[in-house]
Scaffold this active site. Sequence first.
Site, short mmCIF file in Angstrom:
data_model
loop_
_atom_site.label_atom_id
_atom_site.label_comp_id
_atom_site.label_asym_id
_atom_site.label_seq_id
_atom_site.Cartn_x
_atom_site.Cartn_y
_atom_site.Cartn_z
N CYS A 1 0.86 -1.17 0.00
CA CYS A 1 0.00 0.00 0.00
C CYS A 1 0.90 1.24 0.00
O CYS A 1 1.94 1.26 0.67
CB CYS A 1 -0.86 -0.04 1.25
SG CYS A 1 -1.73 1.47 1.57
N CYS B 1 1.09 4.55 7.80
CA CYS B 1 -0.24 4.19 8.32
C CYS B 1 -0.13 3.32 9.57
O CYS B 1 0.68 2.40 9.64
CB CYS B 1 -1.03 3.44 7.24
SG CYS B 1 -2.68 2.96 7.79
N CYS C 1 -1.97 -1.46 8.96
CA CYS C 1 -1.37 -2.79 8.70
C CYS C 1 0.11 -2.76 9.08
O CYS C 1 0.88 -2.01 8.50
CB CYS C 1 -1.44 -3.13 7.22
SG CYS C 1 -3.07 -3.04 6.54
N CYS D 1 -6.84 1.91 0.29
CA CYS D 1 -6.76 1.02 1.44
C CYS D 1 -6.90 -0.41 0.91
O CYS D 1 -7.99 -0.83 0.52
CB CYS D 1 -7.86 1.32 2.46
SG CYS D 1 -7.75 0.23 3.89
N GLN E 1 -19.18 -8.83 12.05
CA GLN E 1 -17.77 -9.23 11.94
C GLN E 1 -17.18 -8.62 10.67
O GLN E 1 -17.83 -8.63 9.63
CB GLN E 1 -17.65 -10.76 11.89
CG GLN E 1 -18.21 -11.46 13.12
CD GLN E 1 -17.20 -11.53 14.26
OE1 GLN E 1 -16.11 -10.98 14.18
NE2 GLN E 1 -17.58 -12.20 15.32
N TYR F 1 -23.30 -14.09 23.70
CA TYR F 1 -22.73 -12.93 22.99
C TYR F 1 -23.08 -13.08 21.50
O TYR F 1 -22.21 -13.06 20.63
CB TYR F 1 -21.21 -12.85 23.16
CG TYR F 1 -20.74 -12.88 24.59
CD1 TYR F 1 -20.65 -11.70 25.32
CD2 TYR F 1 -20.41 -14.08 25.21
CE1 TYR F 1 -20.22 -11.73 26.64
CE2 TYR F 1 -19.99 -14.11 26.53
CZ TYR F 1 -19.90 -12.93 27.24
OH TYR F 1 -19.47 -12.96 28.54
N GLU G 1 -27.70 -11.49 24.07
CA GLU G 1 -26.97 -10.30 23.63
C GLU G 1 -27.40 -9.12 24.50
O GLU G 1 -28.58 -8.96 24.79
CB GLU G 1 -27.28 -10.05 22.15
CG GLU G 1 -26.98 -8.68 21.60
CD GLU G 1 -25.51 -8.28 21.65
OE1 GLU G 1 -24.64 -9.06 21.25
OE2 GLU G 1 -25.24 -7.15 22.12
N CYS H 1 -11.34 -13.30 19.10
CA CYS H 1 -10.32 -12.58 18.32
C CYS H 1 -9.16 -12.17 19.23
O CYS H 1 -8.30 -11.40 18.81
CB CYS H 1 -10.94 -11.36 17.64
SG CYS H 1 -11.60 -10.18 18.78
C1 LIG Z 1 -17.47 -10.42 19.32
S1 LIG Z 1 -19.12 -9.90 19.22
C2 LIG Z 1 -19.85 -11.39 18.68
C3 LIG Z 1 -21.07 -11.26 17.84
C4 LIG Z 1 -21.58 -12.51 17.14
N1 LIG Z 1 -21.32 -13.72 17.84
C5 LIG Z 1 -21.10 -12.56 15.72
O1 LIG Z 1 -20.40 -13.50 15.35
O2 LIG Z 1 -21.43 -11.66 14.95
C6 LIG Z 1 -19.57 -9.76 20.90
C7 LIG Z 1 -21.03 -9.36 21.13
O3 LIG Z 1 -21.27 -9.49 22.55
C8 LIG Z 1 -22.08 -8.41 22.99
N2 LIG Z 1 -21.79 -8.27 24.44
C9 LIG Z 1 -20.75 -7.62 25.02
N3 LIG Z 1 -20.81 -7.75 26.36
C10 LIG Z 1 -21.90 -8.49 26.64
C11 LIG Z 1 -22.48 -8.98 27.85
N4 LIG Z 1 -21.93 -8.72 29.03
N5 LIG Z 1 -23.60 -9.73 27.78
C12 LIG Z 1 -24.16 -10.01 26.57
N6 LIG Z 1 -23.65 -9.57 25.38
C13 LIG Z 1 -22.54 -8.83 25.41
C14 LIG Z 1 -21.65 -7.25 22.12
O4 LIG Z 1 -22.67 -6.28 22.06
C15 LIG Z 1 -21.38 -7.95 20.77
O5 LIG Z 1 -22.53 -7.95 19.96
#
Ligand SMILES: C[S@@+](CC[C@H](N)C(=O)[O-])C[C@H]1O[C@@H](n2cnc3c(N)ncnc32)[C@H](O)[C@@H]1O
Length: 380
Positions: A4, A10, A13, A89, A214, A243, A264, A337
């Site tokens: 890039c 930057c 990356c 980018c 994601q 989550y 969530e 991640c």
């Molecule tokens: C890494 S993302 C995962 C989203 C989903 N599994 C996906 O693959 O798209 C984490 C998610 O957890 C939610 N989150 C964060 N803290 C939380 C909590 N204490 N209880 C419930 N959800 C939570 C965030 O709002 C977010 O949407």
Amino acid sequence: MRFCQHFSICGGCQYQDIPYFEQLKMKESQIKDMIDFFELSVELKPINSYREWFYRNKMEFTFGKEDSNLICGLHRKKEKRELFNLRECLIFSPCAEPILNKVREVLKNRYLPYEKFSHRGFLRHLVIRETKFTDEIMIALVTTTQDKLDQEAFVKELVALKLEKKISSLFWILNDRVSDAVIFEEKRLLWGQPFITEKIANLNFRIFVDSFFQTNSYGITHLYKKIEEYAQLTGEERVLDLYCGVGSIGLFLARRAKFVWGVEIKKEIVENAIVNAQLNGIENISFICSDVKRFLAQKDISNIDIVVINPPRCGLSKKIKKYLLKMPSPRIFYSSCNPYTLFTDLKDFSSLYRIVFIEPFDFFPHTPHLECLAFLERKN
Ligand SMILES: C[S@@+](CC[C@H](N)C(=O)[O-])C[C@H]1O[C@@H](n2cnc3c(N)ncnc32)[C@H](O)[C@@H]1O
């Protein structure tokens, strides 16, 4: 090897000067080292990779000034507070350049960029999202309320842009907070639909301007398919997706499971997940708006067959692990991640679970980041 033009300055990356196959080897050996460090006995599956370039589906650019000219770009590697004017980018999209050029052209000489220290100015950020499988673009201009946007001119110029993909949604976001983060305080749809729709395998997902989604659509297609394959669902399983975000993993599994519950914390994300379930005609899924900790404290989950965990980078708290270990389910898929918090949590689970495998997925080429999936089976 492709480079890039902004690589030397930057802050984005950091690995571009390392051949991609070496980056993959480095990431694999980082995971090997962590397995040794945490003294886990576990199979490490080979790292998965997809597109090396143009893989991100979202970027947030920031407005600033350089020699009294309006610029819009990213933060510099060394002087982190300073910006540079972005021309390309390579991890995002070829559409970034024409969009940024047009936006700068339309807005220059008319509006001031926001300046944090004086809390003065108008232009804050430009958020661009694009779907990788349906070729749609969403653009959101983020400003303060200190000036008035000529909406008609902005829409007219952007909609007339000739791009490889179609602009389907144009937003104006107003935000007067001091924080540098993109905050969706007030959302005004200027043109098109309030969402774009991404296709992951054969499921459709609506992405709203403030949705969490994601960032690597290619990567999640692969990851979700793998979870589905490893879960070997028979139609009898009760699945708990902790989550769950906009419901992606849960919706994938619901097609072959008996029932899925997604948990969530954010109300608007739960609403987005419900829309996604309806959009795909999936009825054996239910979303609960709750903090995972509160949910686990109040619900008996001992009848759950599979728990899917995909937490934020900070991983699981001690309390949450305690609840999960108190009512252990036969199988857990844990995707993260942040390898460090993943391994810390796996170590705590290893008293009651066999960590069957860890599989890395390179969602973030040219950066040090990595997604990992772990599969756990309850010990007899
Ligand atoms: C890494 S993302 C995962 C989203 C989903 N599994 C996906 O693959 O798209 C984490 C998610 O957890 C939610 N989150 C964060 N803290 C939380 C909590 N204490 N209880 C419930 N959800 C939570 C965030 O709002 C977010 O949407």
